[in-house]
Scaffold this motif. Sequence first.
Motif, PDB file in Angstrom:
ATOM      1  N   ASN A 207       0.652  -1.181  -0.087  1.00 59.29           N
ATOM      2  CA  ASN A 207      -0.011   0.110  -0.039  1.00 59.29           C
ATOM      3  C   ASN A 207       0.850   1.219   0.030  1.00 59.29           C
ATOM      4  O   ASN A 207       0.449   2.333   0.380  1.00 59.29           O
ATOM      5  N   PHE A 208       2.171   1.027  -0.285  1.00 61.77           N
ATOM      6  CA  PHE A 208       2.963   2.314  -0.374  1.00 61.77           C
ATOM      7  C   PHE A 208       3.584   2.491  -1.829  1.00 61.77           C
ATOM      8  O   PHE A 208       3.657   1.420  -2.660  1.00 61.77           O
ATOM      9  N   PHE A 209       3.895   3.845  -2.088  1.00 64.51           N
ATOM     10  CA  PHE A 209       4.823   4.015  -3.328  1.00 64.51           C
ATOM     11  C   PHE A 209       6.451   4.118  -2.953  1.00 64.51           C
ATOM     12  O   PHE A 209       6.836   4.593  -2.046  1.00 64.51           O
ATOM     13  N   LEU A 210       7.265   3.222  -3.830  1.00 62.43           N
ATOM     14  CA  LEU A 210       8.606   3.423  -3.677  1.00 62.43           C
ATOM     15  C   LEU A 210       9.309   4.616  -4.779  1.00 62.43           C
ATOM     16  O   LEU A 210       8.946   4.239  -5.672  1.00 62.43           O
ATOM     17  N   VAL A 211      10.074   5.369  -4.129  1.00 66.46           N
ATOM     18  CA  VAL A 211      10.731   6.506  -4.880  1.00 66.46           C
ATOM     19  C   VAL A 211      12.092   6.143  -4.792  1.00 66.46           C
ATOM     20  O   VAL A 211      12.663   6.242  -3.769  1.00 66.46           O
ATOM     21  N   TYR A 212      12.844   6.184  -5.945  1.00 64.48           N
ATOM     22  CA  TYR A 212      14.209   6.277  -6.078  1.00 64.48           C
ATOM     23  C   TYR A 212      14.760   7.405  -6.958  1.00 64.48           C
ATOM     24  O   TYR A 212      14.165   7.612  -7.956  1.00 64.48           O
ATOM     25  N   MET A 213      15.585   8.142  -6.259  1.00 59.81           N
ATOM     26  CA  MET A 213      16.211   9.210  -6.980  1.00 59.81           C
ATOM     27  C   MET A 213      17.795   9.301  -7.203  1.00 59.81           C
ATOM     28  O   MET A 213      18.209   8.964  -6.242  1.00 59.81           O
ATOM     29  N   THR A 214      18.263   9.870  -8.275  1.00 60.29           N
ATOM     30  CA  THR A 214      19.747   9.603  -8.361  1.00 60.29           C
ATOM     31  C   THR A 214      20.415  10.707  -7.762  1.00 60.29           C
ATOM     32  O   THR A 214      21.556  10.489  -7.389  1.00 60.29           O
ATOM     33  N   HIS A 215      19.689  11.809  -7.335  1.00 62.62           N
ATOM     34  CA  HIS A 215      20.139  12.805  -6.324  1.00 62.62           C
ATOM     35  C   HIS A 215      19.394  13.331  -5.502  1.00 62.62           C
ATOM     36  O   HIS A 215      18.327  13.701  -5.742  1.00 62.62           O
ATOM     37  N   HIS A 256      15.468   6.592   2.951  1.00 63.19           N
ATOM     38  CA  HIS A 256      16.358   5.869   3.198  1.00 63.19           C
ATOM     39  C   HIS A 256      17.507   6.031   2.538  1.00 63.19           C
ATOM     40  O   HIS A 256      17.510   6.466   1.327  1.00 63.19           O
ATOM     41  N   ARG A 257      18.862   5.791   3.004  1.00 57.64           N
ATOM     42  CA  ARG A 257      20.115   5.737   2.247  1.00 57.64           C
ATOM     43  C   ARG A 257      19.936   4.668   1.660  1.00 57.64           C
ATOM     44  O   ARG A 257      19.483   3.588   1.836  1.00 57.64           O
ATOM     45  N   ILE A 258      20.606   4.794   0.285  1.00 59.28           N
ATOM     46  CA  ILE A 258      20.588   3.459  -0.641  1.00 59.28           C
ATOM     47  C   ILE A 258      21.370   2.497  -0.050  1.00 59.28           C
ATOM     48  O   ILE A 258      22.284   2.376   0.396  1.00 59.28           O
ATOM     49  N   ASN A 259      20.518   1.225  -0.016  1.00 65.15           N
ATOM     50  CA  ASN A 259      20.909  -0.018   0.495  1.00 65.15           C
ATOM     51  C   ASN A 259      20.306  -1.100  -0.517  1.00 65.15           C
ATOM     52  O   ASN A 259      18.931  -1.035  -0.480  1.00 65.15           O
ATOM     53  N   SER A 260      21.039  -1.927  -0.928  1.00 64.70           N
ATOM     54  CA  SER A 260      20.584  -2.865  -1.976  1.00 64.70           C
ATOM     55  C   SER A 260      19.336  -3.588  -1.371  1.00 64.70           C
ATOM     56  O   SER A 260      18.493  -3.761  -2.111  1.00 64.70           O
ATOM     57  N   THR A 269       7.531  -5.291  -2.679  1.00 65.85           N
ATOM     58  CA  THR A 269       6.101  -5.269  -1.951  1.00 65.85           C
ATOM     59  C   THR A 269       5.639  -4.050  -2.031  1.00 65.85           C
ATOM     60  O   THR A 269       4.594  -3.575  -1.626  1.00 65.85           O
ATOM     61  N   CYS A 270       5.915  -2.897  -3.136  1.00 65.34           N
ATOM     62  CA  CYS A 270       5.499  -1.604  -3.119  1.00 65.34           C
ATOM     63  C   CYS A 270       4.316  -1.748  -4.103  1.00 65.34           C
ATOM     64  O   CYS A 270       4.174  -2.774  -4.957  1.00 65.34           O
ATOM     65  N   GLY A 271       3.437  -0.627  -4.082  1.00 69.61           N
ATOM     66  CA  GLY A 271       2.311  -0.659  -4.976  1.00 69.61           C
ATOM     67  C   GLY A 271       2.723  -0.219  -6.431  1.00 69.61           C
ATOM     68  O   GLY A 271       2.142  -0.597  -7.425  1.00 69.61           O
ATOM     69  N   ALA A 272       3.718   0.595  -6.378  1.00 69.08           N
ATOM     70  CA  ALA A 272       4.413   1.294  -7.877  1.00 69.08           C
ATOM     71  C   ALA A 272       5.855   1.620  -7.430  1.00 69.08           C
ATOM     72  O   ALA A 272       5.923   2.130  -6.213  1.00 69.08           O
ATOM     73  N   LEU A 273       6.677   1.896  -8.552  1.00 70.03           N
ATOM     74  CA  LEU A 273       7.764   2.792  -8.453  1.00 70.03           C
ATOM     75  C   LEU A 273       7.664   4.041  -8.931  1.00 70.03           C
ATOM     76  O   LEU A 273       7.284   4.092 -10.050  1.00 70.03           O
ATOM     77  N   VAL A 274       8.581   4.920  -8.178  1.00 68.59           N
ATOM     78  CA  VAL A 274       8.583   6.316  -8.892  1.00 68.59           C
ATOM     79  C   VAL A 274      10.183   6.496  -9.003  1.00 68.59           C
ATOM     80  O   VAL A 274      10.946   6.196  -8.173  1.00 68.59           O
ATOM     81  N   THR A 275      10.685   6.779 -10.173  1.00 68.21           N
ATOM     82  CA  THR A 275      12.124   6.611 -10.487  1.00 68.21           C
ATOM     83  C   THR A 275      12.724   7.722 -11.366  1.00 68.21           C
ATOM     84  O   THR A 275      11.964   7.891 -12.351  1.00 68.21           O
ATOM     85  N   THR A 276      13.677   8.124 -11.250  1.00 68.64           N
ATOM     86  CA  THR A 276      14.191   9.140 -12.122  1.00 68.64           C
ATOM     87  C   THR A 276      14.779   8.418 -13.653  1.00 68.64           C
ATOM     88  O   THR A 276      15.897   8.838 -14.032  1.00 68.64           O
ATOM     89  N   ALA A 277      13.916   7.441 -14.153  1.00 69.50           N
ATOM     90  CA  ALA A 277      14.343   7.154 -15.361  1.00 69.50           C
ATOM     91  C   ALA A 277      15.755   6.389 -15.492  1.00 69.50           C
ATOM     92  O   ALA A 277      16.111   6.426 -16.765  1.00 69.50           O
ATOM     93  N   GLY A 278      16.183   5.762 -14.722  1.00 69.48           N
ATOM     94  CA  GLY A 278      17.225   5.086 -14.761  1.00 69.48           C
ATOM     95  C   GLY A 278      16.954   3.534 -15.353  1.00 69.48           C
ATOM     96  O   GLY A 278      15.907   3.047 -15.113  1.00 69.48           O
ATOM     97  N   PHE A 279      17.615   3.059 -16.639  1.00 72.81           N
ATOM     98  CA  PHE A 279      17.281   2.072 -17.129  1.00 72.81           C
ATOM     99  C   PHE A 279      17.127   0.712 -16.206  1.00 72.81           C
ATOM    100  O   PHE A 279      16.352  -0.067 -16.185  1.00 72.81           O
TER     101      PHE A 279
END
Length: 373
Positions: A207-215, A256-260, A269-279
């Motif tokens: 029930n959450f969105f995961l966000v990954y940003m390059t900076h 969260h600090r980047i942790n693999s 387990t997320c509902g969707a991913l939001v990311t800065t278009a990294g391949f």
Amino acid sequence: MEILFLVQGEGRGHLTQAISMGQILRSRGHKIVAAMVGTSPGRQVPSFFDEQILAPVLHFDAPNIIYNAQGGGMNLKKTLYTHFSNLPKYLKSLGKINKAIQEIRPDLIISFYDTFGGLYNLVYRSRIPMVCIAHQYLLMHPKFIFPKNSLINQLLINLNSKSTSWFAAKRLALSFREIPSRPDLKITVVPPLLRKEVVQLVPTRGNFFLVYMTHHSLSRQVIDWHLAHPEVVLHCFWDNADVSDEFAFDETLTFHRINSRKYLDMLATCGALVTTAGFESVCEAMYLGKPVMMVPVPNHFEQECNAIDGVISGAGVTTKSFDLSILLDYLPKHIDQSEKFRNWYHSGEETFVKEIHTFDKQASVNPKVKSEA
């Protein structure tokens, strides 16, 4: 064969691709003798790379993208200025790479879009064959679809891709989907490289969105949207070294600090991913059946291309800002592409082994003589 990796250290994608390729090659009896990674001030190579590459890691100074402080994307002027002012340092890096290669004497070099790969071949005329692997080489394919009115940017990014692969024996172009190869351009279209940790995950719908940003400078946009929509639970991964490993902005927004391991568990387990278009991030989400909202970093043409290619491949939707309302509107229309994507991905291991095995035969015919020193 004994194989040396040259890896661009910017972002996460090239690092995880190297880990995945290492897993494939070791399973077929090859040895990764070293991984040379480009680094830059203020950006650390994530600890997961040292832990998972299972080879000595050597660092060298390399160019990197400079971002605007307030999340305005890439600062092209400052990036170019920094590159030119650091030329003496980068020339030393080229010498360091050559010295390491001379000492290690691998049978094959695999470059993951490293800035110095083609330049090394040009300057030192190495007789050691090099294979270059990246999604960026797909942009050199005549069938690739670019953003409209982008001819100059197309020429510039492909010039950069050519410079990273001068005199390379092969370019392996990672792709979201199957496209005919172009041997005449030294382009072999191949499936993405994903770590075994991703393939082994069992996805569920959370029930959450995961966000990954390059900076971390891009976090301002996320916070602004969150303040208007506090009911939506967000977990964001960033590279901000000035805060704790886990920073709770409030009850529904956590950074969260980047942790693999942690990132992959949340991706599963997320509902969707939001990311800065990294391949790489988009590929992982497609494999797990997660809808993706791709937000290219401003003034970052490569990510604009990734986003368009991702939409064509059915990954999700693209937008110019972290306005997650667009994702909420899109989700009911999303068509899961995970089965098609997984079939394409699983054809990859034999393809990579076949491409690399060509050089294994050459090494058998022309065995190298190790220095007694």
